[in-house]
Motif scaffolding. Sequence first.
Motif, PDB file in Angstrom:
ATOM      1  N   SER A  98      11.215  -6.931  20.253  1.00 38.25           N
ATOM      2  CA  SER A  98      10.581  -5.580  20.166  1.00 38.25           C
ATOM      3  C   SER A  98       8.918  -5.500  20.543  1.00 38.25           C
ATOM      4  CB  SER A  98      11.504  -4.481  20.682  1.00 38.25           C
ATOM      5  OG  SER A  98      11.351  -4.339  19.364  1.00 38.25           O
ATOM      6  N   GLY A 156       5.363  -4.355   7.973  1.00 42.05           N
ATOM      7  CA  GLY A 156       6.213  -5.408   8.155  1.00 42.05           C
ATOM      8  C   GLY A 156       5.387  -6.185  10.032  1.00 42.05           C
ATOM      9  N   ARG A 157       6.620  -6.522  10.584  1.00 42.47           N
ATOM     10  CA  ARG A 157       5.930  -7.289  11.703  1.00 42.47           C
ATOM     11  C   ARG A 157       5.187  -5.942  12.837  1.00 42.47           C
ATOM     12  NH1 ARG A 157      11.197  -9.983  11.637  1.00 42.47           N
ATOM     13  NH2 ARG A 157      11.795  -8.198  11.377  1.00 42.47           N
ATOM     14  N   ILE A 158       6.363  -5.231  13.407  1.00 47.93           N
ATOM     15  CA  ILE A 158       5.330  -4.135  14.246  1.00 47.93           C
ATOM     16  C   ILE A 158       4.583  -3.313  13.506  1.00 47.93           C
ATOM     17  CG2 ILE A 158       6.178  -1.743  15.584  1.00 47.93           C
ATOM     18  CD1 ILE A 158       9.059  -2.581  15.622  1.00 47.93           C
ATOM     19  N   ASP A 177       2.670  -0.273   2.019  1.00 45.67           N
ATOM     20  CA  ASP A 177       4.661  -0.949   1.564  1.00 45.67           C
ATOM     21  C   ASP A 177       5.104  -0.957   0.764  1.00 45.67           C
ATOM     22  OD1 ASP A 177       5.548  -3.651   4.189  1.00 45.67           O
ATOM     23  OD2 ASP A 177       6.643  -3.164   2.594  1.00 45.67           O
ATOM     24  N   ILE A 178       6.335  -1.376   0.424  1.00 48.78           N
ATOM     25  CA  ILE A 178       6.686  -1.550  -1.061  1.00 48.78           C
ATOM     26  C   ILE A 178       6.565  -2.992  -1.299  1.00 48.78           C
ATOM     27  CG2 ILE A 178       8.470  -0.004  -1.304  1.00 48.78           C
ATOM     28  CD1 ILE A 178      10.487  -1.962  -0.451  1.00 48.78           C
ATOM     29  N   HIS A 206       6.848   2.956  10.144  1.00 42.90           N
ATOM     30  CA  HIS A 206       7.096   0.935  10.843  1.00 42.90           C
ATOM     31  C   HIS A 206       7.833   1.011   9.782  1.00 42.90           C
ATOM     32  CE1 HIS A 206       5.084   1.345  14.850  1.00 42.90           C
ATOM     33  NE2 HIS A 206       4.246   1.709  13.702  1.00 42.90           N
ATOM     34  N   PRO A 208      11.740   1.031   7.302  1.00 41.92           N
ATOM     35  CA  PRO A 208      13.843   0.405   8.295  1.00 41.92           C
ATOM     36  C   PRO A 208      14.196   2.114   7.379  1.00 41.92           C
ATOM     37  CG  PRO A 208      13.448  -0.759   6.372  1.00 41.92           C
ATOM     38  CD  PRO A 208      11.693  -0.364   6.443  1.00 41.92           C
ATOM     39  N   THR A 213      13.679   5.766   2.218  1.00 44.57           N
ATOM     40  CA  THR A 213      12.528   6.238   3.403  1.00 44.57           C
ATOM     41  C   THR A 213      13.287   7.238   3.260  1.00 44.57           C
ATOM     42  OG1 THR A 213      13.492   4.849   4.627  1.00 44.57           O
ATOM     43  CG2 THR A 213      11.537   3.839   4.066  1.00 44.57           C
ATOM     44  N   THR A 234       7.911   6.203  15.476  1.00 45.35           N
ATOM     45  CA  THR A 234       8.875   5.194  16.555  1.00 45.35           C
ATOM     46  C   THR A 234       9.813   4.240  16.177  1.00 45.35           C
ATOM     47  OG1 THR A 234       7.026   2.956  16.339  1.00 45.35           O
ATOM     48  CG2 THR A 234       6.745   4.042  18.401  1.00 45.35           C
ATOM     49  N   SER A 235       9.764   4.481  14.201  1.00 49.94           N
ATOM     50  CA  SER A 235      11.278   3.830  13.658  1.00 49.94           C
ATOM     51  C   SER A 235      12.175   4.295  13.792  1.00 49.94           C
ATOM     52  CB  SER A 235      10.543   3.654  12.071  1.00 49.94           C
ATOM     53  OG  SER A 235      11.569   2.575  11.382  1.00 49.94           O
ATOM     54  N   ARG A 236      12.665   5.331  13.135  1.00 49.45           N
ATOM     55  CA  ARG A 236      13.971   5.678  12.941  1.00 49.45           C
ATOM     56  C   ARG A 236      13.869   7.118  12.649  1.00 49.45           C
ATOM     57  NH1 ARG A 236      15.707   2.390  15.660  1.00 49.45           N
ATOM     58  NH2 ARG A 236      17.243   0.872  14.979  1.00 49.45           N
ATOM     59  N   ASP A 260       9.583   8.583  18.815  1.00 48.67           N
ATOM     60  CA  ASP A 260      10.263   8.235  20.114  1.00 48.67           C
ATOM     61  C   ASP A 260      11.662   8.066  20.077  1.00 48.67           C
ATOM     62  OD1 ASP A 260      10.635   6.624  22.426  1.00 48.67           O
ATOM     63  OD2 ASP A 260      11.352   4.943  21.276  1.00 48.67           O
ATOM     64  N   TRP A 287      11.896  -0.173  22.753  1.00 49.46           N
ATOM     65  CA  TRP A 287      12.504  -1.271  22.785  1.00 49.46           C
ATOM     66  C   TRP A 287      12.390  -2.304  23.829  1.00 49.46           C
ATOM     67  CZ3 TRP A 287      17.062  -2.974  24.563  1.00 49.46           C
ATOM     68  CH2 TRP A 287      18.014  -1.244  25.408  1.00 49.46           C
TER      69      TRP A 287
HETATM   70  P1  NAD Z   1       9.968  -5.283   9.138  1.00 47.60           P
HETATM   71  O1  NAD Z   1      11.373  -5.974   8.321  1.00 47.60           O
HETATM   72  O2  NAD Z   1       9.164  -6.369   9.579  1.00 47.60           O
HETATM   73  O3  NAD Z   1       8.867  -4.387   9.144  1.00 47.60           O
HETATM   74  C1  NAD Z   1       9.346  -3.541   7.676  1.00 47.60           C
HETATM   75  C2  NAD Z   1       8.622  -3.274   7.114  1.00 47.60           C
HETATM   76  O4  NAD Z   1       8.961  -2.595   6.109  1.00 47.60           O
HETATM   77  C3  NAD Z   1       8.742  -4.471   5.776  1.00 47.60           C
HETATM   78  O5  NAD Z   1       7.147  -5.046   5.283  1.00 47.60           O
HETATM   79  C4  NAD Z   1       9.490  -4.250   4.393  1.00 47.60           C
HETATM   80  O6  NAD Z   1       8.557  -4.346   3.428  1.00 47.60           O
HETATM   81  C5  NAD Z   1       8.747  -2.222   4.528  1.00 47.60           C
HETATM   82  N1  NAD Z   1       9.741  -1.044   4.141  1.00 47.60           N
HETATM   83  C6  NAD Z   1      11.116  -1.272   3.313  1.00 47.60           C
HETATM   84  N2  NAD Z   1      11.062  -0.267   2.850  1.00 47.60           N
HETATM   85  C7  NAD Z   1      10.400  -0.093   2.406  1.00 47.60           C
HETATM   86  C8  NAD Z   1       9.538   1.604   1.557  1.00 47.60           C
HETATM   87  N3  NAD Z   1      10.014   2.464   1.510  1.00 47.60           N
HETATM   88  N4  NAD Z   1       8.102   2.336   2.041  1.00 47.60           N
HETATM   89  C9  NAD Z   1       7.278   1.305   2.812  1.00 47.60           C
HETATM   90  N5  NAD Z   1       7.450   0.142   3.530  1.00 47.60           N
HETATM   91  C10 NAD Z   1       8.760   0.247   3.513  1.00 47.60           C
HETATM   92  O7  NAD Z   1      10.530  -4.281  10.906  1.00 47.60           O
HETATM   93  P2  NAD Z   1       9.827  -4.502  12.215  1.00 47.60           P
HETATM   94  O8  NAD Z   1      10.250  -5.740  12.861  1.00 47.60           O
HETATM   95  O9  NAD Z   1       8.868  -3.891  11.608  1.00 47.60           O
HETATM   96  O10 NAD Z   1      10.660  -2.935  12.764  1.00 47.60           O
HETATM   97  C11 NAD Z   1      10.602  -1.909  11.965  1.00 47.60           C
HETATM   98  C12 NAD Z   1      11.506  -1.007  12.124  1.00 47.60           C
HETATM   99  O11 NAD Z   1      10.939  -0.823  14.152  1.00 47.60           O
HETATM  100  C13 NAD Z   1      12.765  -1.021  12.386  1.00 47.60           C
HETATM  101  O12 NAD Z   1      13.573  -0.664  10.569  1.00 47.60           O
HETATM  102  C14 NAD Z   1      13.890  -0.030  13.441  1.00 47.60           C
HETATM  103  O13 NAD Z   1      13.857   0.768  12.918  1.00 47.60           O
HETATM  104  C15 NAD Z   1      12.548   0.223  14.383  1.00 47.60           C
HETATM  105  N6  NAD Z   1      12.352  -0.416  15.814  1.00 47.60           N
HETATM  106  C16 NAD Z   1      12.567   0.857  16.553  1.00 47.60           C
HETATM  107  C17 NAD Z   1      12.533  -0.197  17.785  1.00 47.60           C
HETATM  108  C18 NAD Z   1      12.219   1.105  19.081  1.00 47.60           C
HETATM  109  O14 NAD Z   1      12.672   1.141  20.132  1.00 47.60           O
HETATM  110  N7  NAD Z   1      12.133   2.962  18.513  1.00 47.60           N
HETATM  111  C19 NAD Z   1      12.808  -1.384  18.340  1.00 47.60           C
HETATM  112  C20 NAD Z   1      12.750  -1.584  17.059  1.00 47.60           C
HETATM  113  C21 NAD Z   1      13.019  -2.025  15.007  1.00 47.60           C
END
Ligand code: NAD
Length: 323
Positions: A98, A156-158, A177-178, A206, A208, A213, A234-236, A260, A287
């Motif tokens: 997503s 990360g990805r998003i 990012d860490i 973005h 987790p 966090t 949009t994360s958690r 979100d 998502w």
């Molecule tokens: P990802 O694993 O690709 O990226 C997460 C990034 O966060 C990583 O680079 C990681 O190093 C970093 N990170 C971890 N701990 C950290 C901290 N303490 N401080 C700063 N950065 C930190 O994950 P993603 O695919 O980009 O997804 C990110 C989040 O989006 C998911 O964890 C999920 O909670 C959320 N998400 C939400 C929806 C939605 O519908 N709203 C859908 C998909 C994902």
Amino acid sequence: MNIVLLDGYTLNPGDLTWKDLEYLGQCTVYDRTPPKKVVPRAKDAEIALTNKTVLSSDVIKQLPKLKYIGVLATGYNIVDIEAARALCIPVTNVPAYSTRSVAQMVFAHLLNLAQHVGHHAETVRSGRWTFNPDFCYWDMPLIELAGLTMGIIGFGRIGQATARLALAFGMKVIAYDIVTPSSIPEGCQFVELDDIFRVSDVISLHCPLTPQTKNIINKERLELMKKTAYLVNTSRGPLVDEQALAQALNNEGIAGAGLDVLSLEPPEKNNPLLKAKNCFITPHIAWATRAARERLLQVVVDNVASFLAGKPRNVVNGVKATA
Ligand code: NAD
């Protein structure tokens, strides 16, 4: 193989098909399963699939035939993966289905905060423009995004997909990012966490949800933000201290928020953000575009098929047991 899907409704409310999953075994799909029905419904399952229905250690131990757990999401905190590991049950997830949809939702929220299209369209529909003395009107400040600074926490990805959209809008991008990536995309700059709060015009979350966090957005950090700044999450939900954010919004400590996700979903009636000033909340749908759900379902099917072929993939608990 006996396949039981405990809560299929949000993935497929009727616009997709389960036929590829049904092809893989004797398949029963429940729209949703309350906690006390999990064991009775899954007790004969060899394959259990869940989106948000909790499979705790206690539940897993009561499912003697279980050989595989597939999570219909990226986050798998609803499954006790250690309990599954102890019983040699592989747990799989669906990574990255997503990314673009979630990044798009960040901008849906941001554009709403910047121009309030829905609100203005509603005033026109209700007839206000027709009687307006001027050729136009607006109710809130209209903001041009170009030139503003987007601060991204969790690159990360998003986070990176969001950065690409921000750059396309002419925004500056700073990130925290860490883990510092091996190559930082052109146009993005890595900074300290506090600088994200001091410098950004928009902060987008973005990372987790982890013990580190939880409440990363708190009273102290909100006080570092510009009064004109926006927060997008949009994360958690638990990344945000909701009481502190509601206070910051109501006292105009920051200009607005687009969310979100909330700490409890669905939220309780008294969640302070539901009525906070300039707070716009969507019901955890970033998502859920059809394209993303189609990809998700395809990976769920591929995960089950790979498990049945003896080569499980997307395993998150290190168990490589075969069917
Ligand atoms: P990802 O694993 O690709 O990226 C997460 C990034 O966060 C990583 O680079 C990681 O190093 C970093 N990170 C971890 N701990 C950290 C901290 N303490 N401080 C700063 N950065 C930190 O994950 P993603 O695919 O980009 O997804 C990110 C989040 O989006 C998911 O964890 C999920 O909670 C959320 N998400 C939400 C929806 C939605 O519908 N709203 C859908 C998909 C994902």
